[in-house]
Design an enzyme around this catalytic site. Structure first.
Site, PDB file in Angstrom:
ATOM      1  N   ARG A  75      13.835 -10.026 -12.075  1.00  0.00           N
ATOM      2  CA  ARG A  75      14.521 -10.396 -10.840  1.00  0.00           C
ATOM      3  C   ARG A  75      14.516  -9.281  -9.800  1.00  0.00           C
ATOM      4  NH1 ARG A  75      16.208 -13.513 -14.628  1.00  0.00           N
ATOM      5  NH2 ARG A  75      16.065 -11.600 -15.799  1.00  0.00           N
ATOM      6  N   THR A  76      14.872  -8.076 -10.212  1.00  0.00           N
ATOM      7  CA  THR A  76      15.069  -7.023  -9.207  1.00  0.00           C
ATOM      8  C   THR A  76      13.755  -6.724  -8.482  1.00  0.00           C
ATOM      9  OG1 THR A  76      16.824  -6.111 -10.563  1.00  0.00           O
ATOM     10  CG2 THR A  76      15.988  -4.703  -8.819  1.00  0.00           C
ATOM     11  N   LYS A 129       1.373  11.297 -16.936  1.00  0.00           N
ATOM     12  CA  LYS A 129       0.675  12.593 -17.117  1.00  0.00           C
ATOM     13  C   LYS A 129       1.647  13.760 -17.029  1.00  0.00           C
ATOM     14  CE  LYS A 129      -3.363  10.770 -14.645  1.00  0.00           C
ATOM     15  NZ  LYS A 129      -4.087  10.899 -13.361  1.00  0.00           N
ATOM     16  N   ARG A 181      13.244   2.124  -9.925  1.00  0.00           N
ATOM     17  CA  ARG A 181      14.062   1.921 -11.137  1.00  0.00           C
ATOM     18  C   ARG A 181      13.593   2.927 -12.173  1.00  0.00           C
ATOM     19  NH1 ARG A 181      15.361  -3.691 -14.203  1.00  0.00           N
ATOM     20  NH2 ARG A 181      16.911  -3.690 -12.543  1.00  0.00           N
ATOM     21  N   HIS A 228      23.405   0.394 -10.174  1.00  0.00           N
ATOM     22  CA  HIS A 228      22.446  -0.641  -9.771  1.00  0.00           C
ATOM     23  C   HIS A 228      23.033  -1.298  -8.521  1.00  0.00           C
ATOM     24  CE1 HIS A 228      19.516  -3.721  -9.850  1.00  0.00           C
ATOM     25  NE2 HIS A 228      19.646  -4.183 -11.081  1.00  0.00           N
TER      26      HIS A 228
HETATM   27  C1  NCD Z   1      20.370  -5.889 -15.154  1.00  0.00           C
HETATM   28  C2  NCD Z   1      19.881  -4.453 -15.220  1.00  0.00           C
HETATM   29  O1  NCD Z   1      18.679  -4.200 -15.155  1.00  0.00           O
HETATM   30  O2  NCD Z   1      20.749  -3.603 -15.294  1.00  0.00           O
HETATM   31  N1  NCD Z   1      19.354  -6.792 -14.806  1.00  0.00           N
HETATM   32  C3  NCD Z   1      19.104  -7.034 -13.498  1.00  0.00           C
HETATM   33  O3  NCD Z   1      18.701  -6.169 -12.754  1.00  0.00           O
HETATM   34  N2  NCD Z   1      19.361  -8.260 -13.052  1.00  0.00           N
HETATM   35  C4  NCD Z   1      21.123  -6.295 -16.358  1.00  0.00           C
HETATM   36  C5  NCD Z   1      20.449  -6.214 -17.692  1.00  0.00           C
HETATM   37  O4  NCD Z   1      19.287  -5.826 -17.808  1.00  0.00           O
HETATM   38  O5  NCD Z   1      21.116  -6.560 -18.661  1.00  0.00           O
END
Ligand code: NCD
Length: 305
Positions: free
Chosen positions: A53-54, A83, A104, A132
């Site tokens: 999703r993100t 590397k 991320r 997040h």
């Molecule tokens: C979450 C995350 O990555 O922290 N997912 C997301 O971004 N929707 C929650 C999860 O992974 O459980």
């Protein structure tokens, strides 16, 4: 240059500006009238941890607004980090190619390191168990849309409160509004770290810690379930012990208020029985859709548009 690294850095005014811009984005999107305001921009999405999703909603948001996207979806393997390149060097390079950088990373605090050298707006798409913020924003947007208010809510957080970064980005936003009470619902092994509890006490925030879902469900306006974060456990045996302790079952729906909502950042594994999905109170797929509008707004926000 507004970076979005932690929910705690945004003021109530920032939050409300982003929420109202998100409302405009949603309206334009639904009317098929999204303005291509990012036509000459490039958005870089570099993900050192799995994501559906993100990453894809950031990329879709960028494309809908007319931007182009460069992406490394498996950056731990496929970028020069493999590397041994430092995050600082990677960030400098990305800033020389793109206009916004979305990262991320599995290690908490990595985005703060990147921020020190960034010359373009940086968005934290999740750093370890830390933060997040774009998820926290889409969660608060969802609550406002579904409940028509952000005050005087009873909000239960269920599951892995130790490791959930989404909870740690949503709480600071909910604390900006009066009358909200938190219920922390988890087994002892996955309870919210004591530093957060101490901070809530010091700030006289109302909360309760409970060891079962049943005790809290009748009181809740919002139930926010979380996945037990398998990837954060050093020992898979420890994960196995706790993974099925907190499951929202179809039978629980009987004791949940008729106008409550059930949220989850997704992906859900087995912490919510699949039968719950059909209940109109299950808001998690609507919540994920809101992620697109929030990220459209956020890209404009960091670019000052
Ligand atoms: C979450 C995350 O990555 O922290 N997912 C997301 O971004 N929707 C929650 C999860 O992974 O459980």
């Amino acid at each position: 240059m507004p970076n979005v690294i932690s929910a705690k850095e945004l003021s109530k005014n920032d939050l409300e500006n982003i929420l109202s811009l998100t409302g405009v984005m949603e309206e334009h999107y639904k009317e098929g009238k999204v303005k291509k305001v990012l036509e000459d921009k490039i958005v870089a999405c570099i993900f050192f941890e799995p994501s559906t999703r993100t990453r894809l909603s950031f990329e879709t948001a960028a494309l809908r607004l007319g931007a182009k996207v460069i992406s490394a979806e498996n950056a731990a393997e496929n970028s020069s980090a493999h590397k041994g390149e430092t995050i600082e060097d990677t960030t400098k390079i990305l800033c020389s190619y793109a206009d916004v950088i979305v990262i991320r990373h599995p290690v908490a605090g990595t985005l703060e390191k990147a921020e020190k050298v960034a010359t373009k707006p940086l968005i934290n798409a999740g750093d370890g168990t830390n933060q997040h913020p774009s998820q926290g924003l889409l969660d608060v947007y969802t609550i406002k849309k579904e409940k028509k208010r952000l005050t005087n809510l009873h909000i239960g957080f269920g599951g892995d409160l130790l490791n959930s970064r989404t909870l740690k980005s949503l709480m600071p936003f909910l604390r900006m509004y009066e009358g909200n009470k938190f219920y922390f619902l988890s087994p002892k092994e996955l309870e919210l770290p004591r530093e957060f509890i101490k901070e809530l006490q010091e700030n006289k925030v109302q909360f309760e810690e409970l060891k079962s879902l049943e005790e809290a469900l009748p009181h809740l306006d919002v139930l926010y379930m979380t996945r037990v974060q398998k990837e954060r456990f050093k020992d898979v045996g420890e994960y196995e012990k706790v993974k099925d302790l907190f499951i929202l079952k179809k039978e629980h729906l009987k004791i949940l208020k008729s106008d409550a909502i059930i949220m989850h950042p997704l992906p859900k594994i087995n912490e919510i029985e699949p039968e719950v999905d059909a209940d109109p109170r299950a808001a998690y797929f609507r919540q994920a859709q809101n992620g697109l509008y929030i990220r459209m707004a956020l890209l404009c926000y960091v670019l000052g548009l």
